[in-house]
Write a protein that holds these residues in place. Structure first.
Motif, mmCIF file in Angstrom:
data_model
loop_
_atom_site.group_PDB
_atom_site.id
_atom_site.type_symbol
_atom_site.label_atom_id
_atom_site.label_comp_id
_atom_site.label_asym_id
_atom_site.label_seq_id
_atom_site.Cartn_x
_atom_site.Cartn_y
_atom_site.Cartn_z
ATOM 1 N N UNK A 205 3.043 0.561 8.017
ATOM 2 C CA UNK A 205 2.691 -0.507 7.074
ATOM 3 C C UNK A 205 1.196 -0.797 7.027
ATOM 4 N N UNK A 206 0.420 -0.223 7.930
ATOM 5 C CA UNK A 206 -1.013 -0.501 7.987
ATOM 6 C C UNK A 206 -1.688 0.006 6.717
ATOM 7 N N UNK A 207 -2.360 -0.914 6.015
ATOM 8 C CA UNK A 207 -3.035 -0.597 4.757
ATOM 9 C C UNK A 207 -4.548 -0.685 4.899
ATOM 10 N N UNK A 208 -5.013 -1.566 5.773
ATOM 11 C CA UNK A 208 -6.453 -1.821 5.877
ATOM 12 C C UNK A 208 -6.865 -1.853 7.340
ATOM 13 N N UNK B 259 -2.800 8.254 0.874
ATOM 14 C CA UNK B 259 -3.119 7.102 0.027
ATOM 15 C C UNK B 259 -4.520 6.559 0.291
ATOM 16 N N UNK B 260 -5.279 7.228 1.124
ATOM 17 C CA UNK B 260 -6.596 6.745 1.499
ATOM 18 C C UNK B 260 -7.527 6.731 0.293
ATOM 19 N N UNK B 261 -8.160 5.567 0.049
ATOM 20 C CA UNK B 261 -9.097 5.403 -1.058
ATOM 21 C C UNK B 261 -10.541 5.318 -0.595
ATOM 22 N N UNK B 262 -10.751 4.791 0.606
ATOM 23 C CA UNK B 262 -12.110 4.598 1.106
ATOM 24 C C UNK B 262 -12.180 5.015 2.564
ATOM 25 N N UNK B 263 -13.142 5.898 2.874
ATOM 26 C CA UNK B 263 -13.338 6.376 4.239
ATOM 27 C C UNK B 263 -14.811 6.236 4.597
ATOM 28 N N UNK C 111 -6.337 14.171 1.017
ATOM 29 C CA UNK C 111 -6.597 12.765 0.680
ATOM 30 C C UNK C 111 -7.124 12.677 -0.745
ATOM 31 N N UNK C 112 -6.305 13.078 -1.680
ATOM 32 C CA UNK C 112 -6.740 13.216 -3.071
ATOM 33 C C UNK C 112 -6.993 11.888 -3.760
ATOM 34 N N UNK C 113 -6.625 10.761 -3.135
ATOM 35 C CA UNK C 113 -6.872 9.448 -3.732
ATOM 36 C C UNK C 113 -8.245 8.893 -3.374
#
Length: 874
Positions: A458-461, A506-510, A528-530
């Motif tokens: 469930x970790x999103x951020x 679902x990673x958007x920012x790294x 990590x295509x997102x």
């Protein structure tokens, strides 16, 4: 428990009214075996309405005049009465065009929803009065304009009316008075300043009104002292007056609704001083939002709000000690309050024990205050279900306990924000179901292996940036399949990136910048295509820049690889990053040429901005400007200085930085097609050839650095068109010839051109070689572009003689005052694109202009005056 927002309640009210209407009017097109036939006149009215519109979403795909499409009761968005066959309900969206009055020939409409269309600033026609049976009218966000027709007063059956987010010019609200059945009214984002002194009186005349939304309506600063309360609504339950200019007198009017108000939103108005005591008399309140004002204290009567679940007082002027403020909330409120938001104030002191008395409270927001305390252990056992804790931007210190053993250990959706404090020690063990963790800008140390206990997916951020964490990254990221934001920047991590990072689909920012990571960019990252934001700046990554970045990460807006050890060429596939806004590959060991396909970076060539902030799970608070989104932050070289960008500013940059590499070859001519580029830095490479002649097309360029290369040739005359250029460095190349004349080019210091010994002209030298021999005609700057510009000027010179006379007068002043007027002289002639070498040339043209004008007029005076005619050729 999350309190319902305005839009959610709007939908609920609309549904309730729709259900009520369904009890009296059938909306089915068939009844048993009997099929209701479309009434021909109504079908024609619908087709006429269609003709004025462009269908964006295929809503008209079933509409038509063919035999099989004649039954309008079966068309998308259309429903008819199962008793009469009349069209009674119409729901359409995504249309563009004009609002055709033929629509209002459907006189049996009960439900009309045209929200979220574009009617090109059409006016509501007076014929709307024909809809005398209408009960639900939704025209929100339709790009309508003009005055509202007074005929709206004839729609006396209306129960639901939404005219919000349009361009109406409303001078009065008297048309509302006859709508006595109205239950729902939304005029949000409509300028009501011209009816300020009357709107409460009109509202009082709507006895059944239960939902009123007047968000951002420019409502008056002061209300009348005496407002007639005849027929005052006793049903008003939801009132949204956010973002207006209301003051304390508003509470006098609100006191009339003490027994009915349930949800009250007054944030971002002009309230000051103490919150009025009579707030405590609104005993039915469940939601109270007073954020974004200048309230300085909380009255003790607030503790009497026994049903209040949500209290927002953020961004005010609350001062004093937190224990004192909390004590003013003691009473039955302690049993009901679920969400307490006190962020962005000036509250001091420790976390008081009396918080434990709030039995139903986490959503707890005390962010951005001056709290100083070692977070007590009891704090982590406030509730068995609290899900949101925000104590960021304070002076909290100490070591966090094992959070997996606290009472919220089994809480689903737990969000913790303790960023920007003075916490230290190792990272704690978190509950397995945690959703969001923000511990940035503290002094945590050690590894992050404790995060591997988060196993629920469930970790999103996760943001632990700006700490003192170290070690290698654990290979346990396969458990974080929902992660959208991962920020590990500004720590002491080292080693290779584990392959499990490829599980973060679902990673958007790294953000991994300012660490000591090494090795190649892992192949697994291609999954990590997102990704929209990738920052690897200031590490020890090596190898080539993978071609799959362009092939697989097509959503990238920001790619920052500065100050690593990348080698090889810049892959052509990077040109496929059509959404890229910031490309920083500087300070590496890249070689070969700049890709010729650079113009395919369409987000840098087109005006459409595809950059966006990323989804962020933290709760939306009372600030109407806060939309619950995470804003990426990055360190950017801007005009020669390294600066940190965030808070929404980052997405406004358009930058390419390829400096400090070993790039060779010429600057691609296609670079000139990057019309939206704001900064271009190609310095400290081994580039050769000329500057593209059409560089002047890059009209938004503010910073250009081509220094320390092997570029040569004349500076293109089109550079004079770079009107926004404020930073320029062309030093230490092999440029030659005259510096083009423009307001910008002559405003730069000579250091911008130093190291190019064959360059001449201001600001380097007052003249160029040969100027002394050619003062009888304007110099050409040594280039073909300048010759053409000069010839074009002389060809069109005579028709502008009168203008020349005025400029000539300026020239005379320039002789006397020299420096201040010299630059004005150059600016004036820059508009006609003449390349002038120095003040002498400028004055020559000015005097010549005067001469032409004098000769034109003197010739009319006769033969004798011709003796004084000046000679232009002399």
């Amino acid at each position: 428990m999350m309190v319902l927002g305005g839009r959610s309640l709007q939908l609920i009210y609309a549904l309730l009214i729709l259900l009520r209407m369904q009890t009296s009017v059938g909306f089915n097109s068939t009844t048993g075996d009997h099929e209701i036939k479309c009434i021909e006149s109504e079908r024609q009215a619908l087709l006429a309405f269609k003709q004025s519109l462009v269908d964006e979403y295929g809503r008209f795909s079933t509409w038509g005049s063919e035999e099989e499409k004649k039954e309008c009761c079966k068309w998308k968005g259309v429903q008819c009465s199962n008793r009469t066959g009349h069209v009674t309900m119409l729901t359409l969206f995504g249309l563009r065009g004009n609002l055709n009055p033929s629509l209002f020939e459907l006189q049996h409409l009960v439900y009309l929803d045209l929200g979220v269309n574009n009617f090109n600033l059409s006016h509501i026609p007076e014929s709307i009065s024909s809809l005398n049976k209408i009960q639900h009218l939704d025209l929100n966000s339709c790009n309508l304009s003009g005055s509202l027709p007074s005929q709206l007063a004839n729609l006396t059956s209306l129960q639901f009316l939404d005219l919000s987010y349009n361009e109406f010019n409303i001078k009065n609200l008297e048309w509302l008075s006859p709508l006595s059945d109205l239950q729902f009214l939304d005029l949000s984002d409509t300028d009501l300043s011209k009816v300020n002194n009357y709107w409460p009186e009109v509202i009082n005349k709507l006895p059944h009104l239960s939902f009123l939304q007047l968000y951002r309506c420019n409502l008056s600063y002061d209300l009348p002292q005496s407002i007639p309360m005849i027929n005052t609504s006793t049903s008003l339950a939801y009132l949204d007056l956010r973002v207006n200019n209301l003051s304390a007198s508003t509470f006098q009017w609100l006191s009339k609704f003490n027994k009915s108000l349930v949800h009250l939103y007054l944030s971002y108005n002009s309230f000051q001083g103490l919150i009025p005591e009579n707030v405590g008399h609104m005993t039915h309140l469940e939601t109270l939002d007073l954020s974004g004002n200048q309230f300085g204290g909380i009255p003790k009567s607030s503790g009497n709000l026994c049903k209040l679940r949500y209290l927002a007082l953020s961004h005010n002027n609350l001062i004093g000690m937190l224990p004192e403020l909390i004590s003013n909330l003691s009473g039955c409120l302690q049993l009901s309050l679920e969400e307490l938001i006190l962020g962005e104030n000036k509250i001091k002191g420790p976390l008081p024990d009396m918080i434990k008395n709030f039995l139903s409270l986490r959503h707890l927001d005390f962010y951005d205050n001056q709290l100083s305390d070692n977070i007590p252990k009891w704090f982590w056992n406030l509730s068995s279900w609290a899900f949101h804790v925000n104590l960021s931007s304070n002076d909290l210190y100490g070591v966090l306990p094992n959070l997996s053993t606290t009472k919220f250990a089994d809480s689903f959706g737990l969000e913790i924000d303790l960023s920007k404090n003075k916490l230290e020690g190792p990272l704690p063990v978190f509950p397995v179901d945690v959703t969001s963790i923000n511990l940035a800008e503290n002094s945590f140390s050690g590894s992050i292996s404790s995060l591997c206990t988060i196993t629920s997916g469930n970790l999103v951020f996760l943001d632990v940036s700006h700490n003192q964490l170290s070690g290698k990254l654990p290979d346990c990221m396969t458990r974080w399949t929902s992660l959208a934001i991962l920020n590990l920047a500004d720590n002491h991590f080292f080693g290779k990136i584990p392959s499990s990072i490829g599980s973060l689909s679902r990673l958007e920012s790294l953000g991994l910048q300012n660490n000591n990571f090494s090795g190649e960019i892992p192949w697994a990252l291609r999954n990590c295509s997102a990704l929209q934001f990738l920052d690897l700046n200031y590490n020890s990554f090596s190898g080539i820049i993978p071609a799959w970045i362009g092939e697989r990460l097509s959503s990238l807006n920001f790619l920052l690889l500065r100050s690593n050890n990348f080698s090889g060429d810049i892959p052509l596939q990077l040109c496929w990053l059509t959404n890229i806004m910031l490309l920083d590959l500087s300070n590496n060991n890249l070689s070969r040429s700049i890709p010729w396909c650079i113009h395919n970076l369409t987000a840098l060539a087109q005006k459409e901005n595809s950059a966006r902030d990323h989804s962020f799970p933290i709760r939306i608070d009372a600030d109407p400007g806060y939309d619950g989104r995470y804003v990426d932050k990055a360190s950017v070289m801007w005009k020669g200085m390294e600066r940190d960008y965030g808070n929404g500013n980052l997405k406004n940059l358009r930058i390419i930085d390829l400096s400090s590499n070993k790039l060779t070859g010429e600057i691609p001519v296609q670079t000139s097609a990057l019309f939206e580029l704001v900064q271009l830095n190609l310095s400290r490479n081994q580039l050769t050839g000329r500057i593209p002649s059409d560089i002047g097309q890059m009209g938004k360029l503010e910073s250009l650095d081509l220094s320390q290369n092997q570029l040569s040739g004349h500076l293109p005359g089109s550079m004079s068109q770079l009107n926004f250029l404020s930073t320029l460095n062309l030093s230490y190349n092999n440029f030659s010839g005259r510096i083009p004349l423009s307001t910008q080019m002559q405003s730069f210091d000579a250091s911008a051109f130093v190291g190019d010994p064959a360059l001449c002209g201001l600001p380097l030298t007052p003249t160029c070689p040969g100027d002394e021999k050619s003062q009888s005609k304007p110099t050409d700057g040594g280039g073909k572009d300048n010759q053409e510009d000069s010839a074009e000027f002389w060809k069109s010179f005579k028709p502008g003689m009168e203008l020349g006379a005025a400029i000539g007068f300026v020239g005379v002043l320039a002789v006397k005052f020299d420096h201040p007027w010299k630059h004005l002289c150059f600016q004036l002639f820059n508009n006609v694109r003449v390349r002038l070498s120095n003040l002498k040339d400028c004055l020559y043209l000015l005097v010549a202009a005067v001469g032409f004008l004098v000769r034109e007029h003197v010739s009319r005076l006769g033969r004798k005056l011709r003796l004084f005619e000046p000679s232009v050729s002399s």
